[in-house]
Design a protein around this motif. Structure first.
Motif, PDB file in Angstrom:
ATOM      1  N   UNK A 460      14.740  78.793  34.011  1.00 20.33           N
ATOM      2  CA  UNK A 460      15.585  77.611  34.196  1.00 20.33           C
ATOM      3  C   UNK A 460      16.489  77.376  32.992  1.00 20.33           C
ATOM      4  N   UNK A 461      15.986  77.627  31.813  1.00 20.45           N
ATOM      5  CA  UNK A 461      16.781  77.439  30.602  1.00 20.45           C
ATOM      6  C   UNK A 461      17.842  78.529  30.434  1.00 20.45           C
ATOM      7  N   UNK A 462      17.637  79.659  31.063  1.00 24.02           N
ATOM      8  CA  UNK A 462      18.526  80.792  30.862  1.00 24.02           C
ATOM      9  C   UNK A 462      18.243  81.550  29.585  1.00 24.02           C
ATOM     10  N   UNK A 463      16.976  81.531  29.141  1.00 23.22           N
ATOM     11  CA  UNK A 463      16.624  82.178  27.878  1.00 23.22           C
ATOM     12  C   UNK A 463      15.752  83.409  28.049  1.00 23.22           C
ATOM     13  N   UNK A 464      15.565  83.866  29.272  1.00 20.98           N
ATOM     14  CA  UNK A 464      14.664  84.995  29.503  1.00 20.98           C
ATOM     15  C   UNK A 464      15.169  86.282  28.854  1.00 20.98           C
ATOM     16  N   UNK A 465      16.462  86.344  28.531  1.00 20.07           N
ATOM     17  CA  UNK A 465      16.975  87.546  27.860  1.00 20.07           C
ATOM     18  C   UNK A 465      16.496  87.644  26.418  1.00 20.07           C
ATOM     19  N   UNK A 466      16.199  86.495  25.804  1.00 17.85           N
ATOM     20  CA  UNK A 466      15.821  86.467  24.392  1.00 17.85           C
ATOM     21  C   UNK A 466      14.371  86.081  24.160  1.00 17.85           C
ATOM     22  N   UNK A 467      13.708  85.536  25.166  1.00 21.53           N
ATOM     23  CA  UNK A 467      12.334  85.053  25.037  1.00 21.53           C
ATOM     24  C   UNK A 467      11.513  85.640  26.184  1.00 21.53           C
ATOM     25  N   UNK A 468      10.325  86.088  25.874  1.00 21.43           N
ATOM     26  CA  UNK A 468       9.456  86.605  26.927  1.00 21.43           C
ATOM     27  C   UNK A 468       8.045  86.058  26.742  1.00 21.43           C
ATOM     28  N   UNK A 469       7.291  86.110  27.825  1.00 20.36           N
ATOM     29  CA  UNK A 469       5.898  85.675  27.819  1.00 20.36           C
ATOM     30  C   UNK A 469       5.026  86.885  28.114  1.00 20.36           C
ATOM     31  N   UNK A 470       4.043  87.094  27.274  1.00 22.45           N
ATOM     32  CA  UNK A 470       3.075  88.170  27.477  1.00 22.45           C
ATOM     33  C   UNK A 470       1.700  87.539  27.638  1.00 22.45           C
ATOM     34  N   UNK A 471       1.136  87.695  28.828  1.00 21.98           N
ATOM     35  CA  UNK A 471      -0.214  87.182  29.102  1.00 21.98           C
ATOM     36  C   UNK A 471      -1.196  88.324  28.917  1.00 21.98           C
ATOM     37  N   UNK A 472      -2.116  88.163  27.957  1.00 20.04           N
ATOM     38  CA  UNK A 472      -3.151  89.164  27.696  1.00 20.04           C
ATOM     39  C   UNK A 472      -4.485  88.629  28.178  1.00 20.04           C
ATOM     40  N   UNK A 473      -5.072  89.343  29.098  1.00 22.60           N
ATOM     41  CA  UNK A 473      -6.393  88.958  29.613  1.00 22.60           C
ATOM     42  C   UNK A 473      -7.481  89.620  28.775  1.00 22.60           C
ATOM     43  N   UNK A 474      -8.585  88.929  28.504  1.00 24.54           N
ATOM     44  CA  UNK A 474      -9.681  89.527  27.736  1.00 24.54           C
ATOM     45  C   UNK A 474     -10.195  90.799  28.396  1.00 24.54           C
ATOM     46  N   UNK A 475     -10.722  91.710  27.583  1.00 24.98           N
ATOM     47  CA  UNK A 475     -11.180  92.994  28.100  1.00 24.98           C
ATOM     48  C   UNK A 475     -12.287  92.842  29.140  1.00 24.98           C
ATOM     49  N   UNK A 476     -13.158  91.843  28.966  1.00 23.86           N
ATOM     50  CA  UNK A 476     -14.297  91.717  29.886  1.00 23.86           C
ATOM     51  C   UNK A 476     -13.883  91.264  31.281  1.00 23.86           C
TER      52      UNK A 476
END
Length: 553
Positions: A460-476
């Motif tokens: 919505x902000x139009x910032x996906x080109x410069x900002x990203x989200x990385x979701x890391x799930x625990x190994x278990x």
């Protein structure tokens, strides 16, 4: 509409800054008084910290393909090898050792990259004066430019001064240069060296009369010496260089062709301030180094990248206080680099026999104990900078839940990942290598749902080109099903447990330079998001008409 940032100087520092700006969605104007990219091979060695910055702007791999990988360094006294250190053993980086790349190769690669990003350089455009007006958010810089088309006066919100030690900007804004100049003249020569060892080891031959340093290059060798100061300014003759080579070298070496030589003074200087309101000074404009360790070029590249990503973030909505961290972080790094080169140069220049004997004994001990490799090499690589006291980093509500390995103000550690959605990248550093702002979300499906909402906010902000989200799930949780998979969200499982040492769920903001800028728990997530750019890419200015003899903008 004009570009919001003017970069003065198109050497490695200025070009790195310009590439960082364009790659993060902010155009800039670049001017340089030269006729084109440099041809003098001044800087040679690129260490890991600078290579990571160059990788983020998209040129490091190209440079590596044209470089010579240096294998180590040795120290010789009275014709005997007294110490050595091997290169290439740095962990936790894609660039474990230094590369020898003549500076013109680096400049051409950065210039070509800038053009691909949409920018360019206005060559033969000289800066004649700079003045700062206003304070705080209302401040701006007025710059007087002169080219073949005439004179031009421009007013810009932000300026990056990468115009070198003799450039006009530092003096124009009233910032002095503090430090000293060695009372020796240094001679430098690039060319073929018959009889040189085949390996890519840097050799330091330290004699009572002075030093000889031999640096392997992709297509030859660099040698440099110190001599008593003189008033001559022309390059040294091959006859003089051969005589010094015979006197100080290991024997059997012969100059077999010279393509560049020069004489110069060595300085150890750092400006007391790196910023004057809207003007950020970088590279040789604010620090001058000894050639020892090759730190000048590397520190300048990192200055340029730091100034570039910060200004891009501010132009796109971040609080201007983000720029307070520029001087707070880059000046201590510069002081450390200048001090390191200064100390090594002083060791080279010791003349009294007792002092030389003590130096040689210390080098033997440090080499035998491995300290040169475990302490000195990381110092030169500049990967271990500590920005925890910077105003640009902060722990937010719930930060105590983050793992100890994720240290505030320090370069983020690597961690093995198994990709679930997004790019097939197998480590955290691979995700950070594109130089974007990264929000790292760690935890199960509840955290994943929050990450998905953040991803939607970025769109919505139009910032996906410069900002990203990385979701890391625990190994278990690797065998569980992930129901949250919105478009654009990067999802991976952790491998190895490097990130699992804290609470079961936490968030972190990792800056474009790979440094942990903030940590939080779910309660501090809103404050963490406020640290990210909030606006879309800045519009690219239309090509300007040819300037009249006098113009203001």
């Amino acid at each position: 509409m004009t570009a919001p940032v003017l970069v003065i100087g198109a050497g490695p520092t200025g070009l790195t800054a310009a590439c960082a700006l364009w790659s993060l969605g902010v155009p800039c104007r670049v001017v340089d008084r030269r006729t084109g990219p440099g041809t003098a091979p001044k800087g040679l060695v690129l260490w890991s910290g600078a290579l990571e910055c160059l990788h983020r702007v998209g040129v490091a791999r190209e440079l590596a393909g044209q470089a010579l990988e240096l294998t180590g360094a040795s120290y010789w006294s009275n014709g005997r090898r007294i110490a050595g250190a091997r290169f290439g053993g740095l962990a936790d980086t894609a660039f474990p050792g230094p590369l020898c790349v003549p500076q013109p190769v680096t400049e051409r690669a950065l210039h070509a990259r800038l053009i691909r990003l949409g920018g360019g350089v206005e060559w033969e455009t000289e800066t004649t004066s700079v003045s700062v007006h206003g304070e705080g958010a209302d401040a701006s810089a007025t710059v007087r430019l002169r080219s073949a088309d005439g004179e031009e006066t421009v007013r810009v919100p932000w300026l990056i001064a990468a115009d070198g030690a003799r450039g006009p900007v530092r003096d124009s804004v009233g910032i002095p240069f503090e430090g000293h100049t060695f009372d020796r003249t240094f001679l430098i020569r690039d060319g073929l060296l018959a009889g040189a060892p085949a390996d890519a080891e840097v050799q330091h031959h330290i004699s009572p009369d002075g030093v000889l340093v031999i640096v392997p290059q992709p297509d030859g060798h660099r040698i440099f010496f110190d001599i008593a100061s003189d008033e001559l300014t022309e390059p040294p003759s091959d006859e003089l260089l051969q005589r010094l080579l015979d006197e100080r070298g290991p024997g059997g070496l012969r100059l077999a062709g010279t393509w560049w030589s020069s004489r110069f003074q060595v300085h150890a200087k750092v400006a007391p301030r790196f910023r004057a309101g809207p003007v950020l000074l970088a590279g040789d404009a604010v620090h001058a180094h000894s050639t020892a360790g090759g730190q000048g070029l590397n520190t300048g590249v990192q200055d340029g990248y730091d100034a570039g990503w910060r200004l891009a973030a501010v132009v796109r909505g971040c609080d201007p206080s983000l720029l307070d961290g520029y001087e707070a972080e880059r000046r201590p790094a510069s002081v450390r680099a200048v001090r390191s080169g200064d100390r090594q140069t002083r060791l080279w220049l010791l003349r009294h026999p007792p002092a030389r004997a003590l130096r040689d004994a210390a080098l033997r001990l440090l080499s035998r104990c491995g300290v040169l490799e475990t302490k000195v090499v990381p110092l030169l690589a500049q990967l271990d900078l500590d920005h925890s006291a910077s105003p640009s980093v902060a722990d937010l509500d719930g930060a105590a839940g983050a793992p100890r390995a994720l240290r505030l103000g320090r370069r983020a550690p690597d961690a093995g990942l198994t990709p679930v959605q997004g790019r097939a990248l197998l480590s955290l550093h691979s995700h950070l290598a594109d130089g974007r702002h990264t929000l790292l979300a760690y935890g199960g499906d509840t955290v994943g749902a929050q990450a998905a909402r953040i991803q939607g906010t970025l769109r919505e902000r139009g910032t996906a080109d410069a900002v990203k989200v990385l979701w890391v799930r625990p190994a278990h949780t690797a065998h569980g099903r992930t129901g949250v998979r919105p478009a654009g969200l990067e999802i991976a499982y952790e491998r190895g447990g490097a990130l699992g040492g804290g609470a079961s769920h936490w968030f972190a903001y990792i800056r474009p330079d790979g440094v942990v800028g903030a940590r939080s728990g779910p309660a501090g997530l809103a404050a963490l998001l406020a640290r990210l750019p909030s606006g879309p890419p800045y519009p690219v200015p239309a090509p300007a008409p040819a300037p009249a003899v006098e113009r203001s903008a």
